[in-house]
Write a protein that holds these residues in place. Structure first.
Motif, PDB file in Angstrom:
ATOM      1  N   SER A 164       0.829  -1.206   0.000  1.00 35.05           N
ATOM      2  CA  SER A 164       0.000   0.000   0.000  1.00 35.05           C
ATOM      3  C   SER A 164       0.864   1.256   0.000  1.00 35.05           C
ATOM      4  O   SER A 164       0.600   2.217  -0.738  1.00 35.05           O
ATOM      5  CB  SER A 164      -0.925  -0.013   1.216  1.00 35.05           C
ATOM      6  N   GLU A 165       1.908   1.253   0.827  1.00 40.24           N
ATOM      7  CA  GLU A 165       2.809   2.413   0.887  1.00 40.24           C
ATOM      8  C   GLU A 165       3.535   2.603  -0.438  1.00 40.24           C
ATOM      9  O   GLU A 165       3.750   3.729  -0.894  1.00 40.24           O
ATOM     10  CB  GLU A 165       3.823   2.222   2.017  1.00 40.24           C
ATOM     11  N   GLN A 166       3.935   1.511  -1.067  1.00 42.28           N
ATOM     12  CA  GLN A 166       4.618   1.617  -2.358  1.00 42.28           C
ATOM     13  C   GLN A 166       3.702   2.193  -3.427  1.00 42.28           C
ATOM     14  O   GLN A 166       4.117   3.024  -4.247  1.00 42.28           O
ATOM     15  CB  GLN A 166       5.137   0.241  -2.783  1.00 42.28           C
ATOM     16  N   MET A 277      -5.461  12.039  -1.273  1.00 43.77           N
ATOM     17  CA  MET A 277      -5.972  12.417   0.042  1.00 43.77           C
ATOM     18  C   MET A 277      -5.548  11.397   1.104  1.00 43.77           C
ATOM     19  O   MET A 277      -5.450  11.727   2.292  1.00 43.77           O
ATOM     20  CB  MET A 277      -7.502  12.507  -0.014  1.00 43.77           C
ATOM     21  N   GLU A 278      -5.291  10.169   0.660  1.00 44.08           N
ATOM     22  CA  GLU A 278      -4.845   9.140   1.603  1.00 44.08           C
ATOM     23  C   GLU A 278      -3.528   9.540   2.257  1.00 44.08           C
ATOM     24  O   GLU A 278      -3.314   9.316   3.455  1.00 44.08           O
ATOM     25  CB  GLU A 278      -4.690   7.808   0.873  1.00 44.08           C
ATOM     26  N   TYR A 283      -0.320  11.238   6.800  1.00 45.48           N
ATOM     27  CA  TYR A 283       0.785  12.103   7.225  1.00 45.48           C
ATOM     28  C   TYR A 283       0.333  13.568   7.209  1.00 45.48           C
ATOM     29  O   TYR A 283       0.759  14.349   6.344  1.00 45.48           O
ATOM     30  CB  TYR A 283       1.996  11.897   6.316  1.00 45.48           C
ATOM     31  N   PRO A 284      -0.551  13.956   8.129  1.00 45.79           N
ATOM     32  CA  PRO A 284      -1.113  15.319   8.087  1.00 45.79           C
ATOM     33  C   PRO A 284      -0.058  16.399   8.298  1.00 45.79           C
ATOM     34  O   PRO A 284      -0.120  17.459   7.671  1.00 45.79           O
ATOM     35  CB  PRO A 284      -2.147  15.306   9.222  1.00 45.79           C
ATOM     36  N   ALA A 288       0.787  19.188   5.387  1.00 45.08           N
ATOM     37  CA  ALA A 288       0.017  20.396   5.733  1.00 45.08           C
ATOM     38  C   ALA A 288       0.342  21.560   4.808  1.00 45.08           C
ATOM     39  O   ALA A 288      -0.541  22.341   4.434  1.00 45.08           O
ATOM     40  CB  ALA A 288       0.286  20.775   7.181  1.00 45.08           C
ATOM     41  N   SER A 289       1.619  21.678   4.396  1.00 47.31           N
ATOM     42  CA  SER A 289       2.018  22.844   3.604  1.00 47.31           C
ATOM     43  C   SER A 289       1.983  22.583   2.092  1.00 47.31           C
ATOM     44  O   SER A 289       2.308  23.490   1.314  1.00 47.31           O
ATOM     45  CB  SER A 289       3.438  23.268   3.986  1.00 47.31           C
ATOM     46  N   ILE A 290       1.584  21.382   1.689  1.00 47.20           N
ATOM     47  CA  ILE A 290       1.555  21.069   0.260  1.00 47.20           C
ATOM     48  C   ILE A 290       0.411  21.817  -0.403  1.00 47.20           C
ATOM     49  O   ILE A 290      -0.749  21.697   0.006  1.00 47.20           O
ATOM     50  CB  ILE A 290       1.414  19.549   0.040  1.00 47.20           C
TER      51      ILE A 290
END
Length: 295
Positions: A164-166, A277-278, A283-284, A288-290
Motif C-alpha cells: 500500500s505504501e509503495q 488524500m490518503e 501524514y497530516p 500540511a504545507s503542500i
C-alpha cells in the motif's frame, strides 16, 4: 514422525561431514596464490631463457673462435680467461633450462593441488546447500506453533502495508514529477518575461534617441538647414522602424511567456488536485504545507 527422524539423521550426518572441511577456502586461496606466483616466476624465467637461446649460437661461435684462434685472435689479452668466462655464460643458459624444467614440474604439482582444493571447496558448498535444504524440510515438517502463526500473520499484514505504501509513493511521485514540470515552465516563463523587459528597455532607449532626432529635425528646419534636417529625418525614421521591431519582439515574448505561464499553472493545479488524500490523512503534518502559497 519417521520421516522427520530420517531427515534429522541425514542433517546430522551432513554436519559431521562439514566439520573437517572448515577452513578449506583459506587453503584454496593459499594454493591459488602459490600457483599465481609460480606461474609468474616461470613466465619471467622462460622469457630470459628465450632471449638466452637467441644468443646461444653466437656465444658458442665466440667460444670456438677463442679456443681455436686464427690470426688476430692470437693477440687477444688473457684469452684463456675469456674462454672460461664465455663457457660460464653458456653454463648459466643450461642451468636456466634446468631450473625451468624444475619449476614447470613444481607448477604442475601446484596446479594439481589447486584442482584438489577447488574440488574440496565445491564439495563443501554442496554439503552446505544440502544442509540448508534439510533444515528447511525439517522446519516445514513441524506443526506451526502459535508464535510462528503470529509471526506469519504479521509478515502478511506488513507485506500488505508495504504494498500500500509503495502504491501511495508511486502516486505521490507522479504528483512531484508534475510539480517539477510546472516549476520548470514557470522558470521558462520568468526567463521570457525578463527577456521581454530587456527588449522593452532597448525600445525606450531607441524612443529617446528618436525624440532627440525629431527635435533636431525641427531645429534645423527652423534655421533653414534643409540638408541637416533631412539627415535628422532619415535617422528618426530608421529609429522609428527599429522601435517598432523591438516592440513587436517584446509583445511576442510577452505572449509566449503568458502561454507558458498558463501551461505551468495548469500542470501545477493538476499536480495538487491529483495529490492523494490518503497521504494527507496518513501524514497530516508532512502534507500540511503542500499546495499552500505564501504571499
Amino acid at each position: 514422525m519417521d520421516q522427520t527422524a530420517t531427515l534429522v539423521n541425514e542433517y546430522n550426518n551432513t554436519e559431521q561431514q562439514l566439520v573437517p572441511l572448515q577452513g578449506c577456502e583459506n587453503e584454496m586461496h593459499g594454493v591459488d596464490l602459490q600457483v599465481s606466483q609460480a606461474a609468474s616466476e616461470l613466465r619471467e624465467r622462460q622469457a630470459l631463457f628465450n632471449k638466452a637461446q637467441q644468443d646461444d649460437q653466437y656465444l658458442r661461435k665466440r667460444i670456438h673462435r677463442n679456443e681455436n684462434p686464427r690470426f688476430l685472435h692470437y693477440f687477444v689479452f688473457n684469452r684463456a680467461a675469456k674462454v672460461e668466462r664465455l663457457k660460464g655464460e653458456l653454463q648459466l643458459v643450461e642451468d636456466l633450462s634446468n631450473n625451468i624444467n624444475v619449476e614447470s614440474a613444481n607448477l604442475s604439482n601446484l596446479q594439481h593441488q589447486q584442482q584438489n582444493a577447488h574440488a574440496v571447496v565445491d564439495r563443501k558448498h554442496q554439503l552446505e546447500a544440502r544442509s540448508r535444504a534439510l533444515f528447511e524440510q525439517i522446519v516445514d515438517a513441524q506443526p506451526p506453533t502459535q508464535a510462528l502463526q503470529s509471526l506469519r500473520a504479521d509478515v502478511q499484514r506488513q507485506g500488505g502495508q508495504l504494498r500500500s505504501e509503495q502504491g501511495l509513493l508511486q502516486v505521490v511521485g507522479g504528483s512531484v514529477a508534475m510539480v517539477k514540470q510546472g516549476l520548470s515552465k514557470f522558470q521558462e516563463a520568468e526567463r521570457l518575461y525578463r527577456k521581454a523587459n530587456s527588449v522593452n528597455e532597448q525600445a525606450k532607449q531607441v524612443n529617446s534617441r528618436e525624440a532627440f532626432e525629431e527635435r533636431r529635425e525641427r531645429r534645423e528646419e527652423a534655421f533653414g538647414n534643409e540638408c541637416s534636417a533631412e539627415c535628422a529625418e532619415l535617422r528618426r525614421e530608421r529609429l522609428e522602424r527599429q522601435e517598432r521591431l523591438l516592440q513587436s519582439e517584446r509583445d511576442s515574448l510577452i505572449n509566449k511567456a503568458h502561454d507558458v505561464a498558463v501551461q505551468a499553472y495548469r500542470v501545477i493545479s493538476q499536480a495538487f488536485s491529483s495529490f492523494p488524500m490518503e497521504a494527507r490523512g496518513r501524514y497530516p503534518q508532512l502534507c500540511a504545507s503542500i499546495g499552500s502559497v505564501a504571499f
